[in-house]
Design a protein around this motif. Structure first.
Motif, PDB file in Angstrom:
ATOM      1  N   CYS A   1       9.019   3.567  -3.155  1.00  0.00           N
ATOM      2  CA  CYS A   1       7.816   3.902  -3.912  1.00  0.00           C
ATOM      3  C   CYS A   1       7.801   5.381  -4.255  1.00  0.00           C
TER       4      CYS A   1
ATOM      5  N   SER B   1       0.355   3.333  -3.282  1.00  0.00           N
ATOM      6  CA  SER B   1      -0.794   4.241  -3.402  1.00  0.00           C
ATOM      7  C   SER B   1      -0.622   5.442  -2.475  1.00  0.00           C
TER       8      SER B   1
ATOM      9  N   HIS C   1       0.815  -1.218   0.000  1.00  0.00           N
ATOM     10  CA  HIS C   1       0.000   0.000   0.000  1.00  0.00           C
ATOM     11  C   HIS C   1       0.848   1.268   0.000  1.00  0.00           C
TER      12      HIS C   1
ATOM     13  N   MET D   1       1.698   7.801  -4.321  1.00  0.00           N
ATOM     14  CA  MET D   1       1.005   8.495  -5.417  1.00  0.00           C
ATOM     15  C   MET D   1       0.138   9.616  -4.862  1.00  0.00           C
ATOM     16  N   GLY D   2      -0.569   9.346  -3.765  1.00  0.00           N
ATOM     17  CA  GLY D   2      -1.400  10.368  -3.142  1.00  0.00           C
ATOM     18  C   GLY D   2      -0.557  11.531  -2.644  1.00  0.00           C
TER      19      GLY D   2
END
Ligand SMILES: [Zn+2]
Length: 121
Positions: free
Chosen positions: A48, A5, A2, A8-9
């Motif tokens: 990430c 994501s 997770h 990215m947020g």
């Protein structure tokens, strides 16, 4: 994973915050607060973030992660204590501990590099 994501947020939020500074502004350092209950692995988050930031205003920016130790207050005795994922009952009175901190996922600040106003490139 997770973290992807989340990264990215985070990048969407960074781009939104940099918009007023013009198309040339770049993020150089990003300060993030992450609560211990969010189960975010800093190493994974770094990877990430680096991957997701390619081609964005935060490409190459340093991500500084500040981990917040989860804390709560017992509804019975009112004592504040550090807690972990499995431990939401007060060991003294066996009553629930109300969460005070530990679920944060907060973009605290961004260091921005603005373009040279003279514009010589
Ligand atoms: Zn208690």
């Amino acid at each position: 994973m997770h973290e992807m994501s989340l990264a990215m947020g985070l990048l969407r939020e960074i781009e939104r915050q940099l918009k007023p500074y013009g198309p040339e502004a770049r993020a150089t350092r990003v300060f993030l607060e992450v609560g211990g209950l969010r189960a975010v692995f800093p190493e994974a988050m770094q990877l990430c973030f680096r991957a997701a930031s390619q081609g964005t205003v935060a490409e190459g920016a340093e991500l500084v992660i500040d981990e917040i130790v989860p804390r709560g207050r017992c509804v019975g005795c009112g004592r504040e204590r550090e807690i972990d994922h499995t431990y939401f009952l007060c060991p003294d009175c066996d009553l629930p501990v109300k969460l005070l901190a530990g679920e944060e996922l907060l973009l605290r600040s961004i260091e921005i590099e603005e373009p040279d106003p003279k514009g010589d490139k």
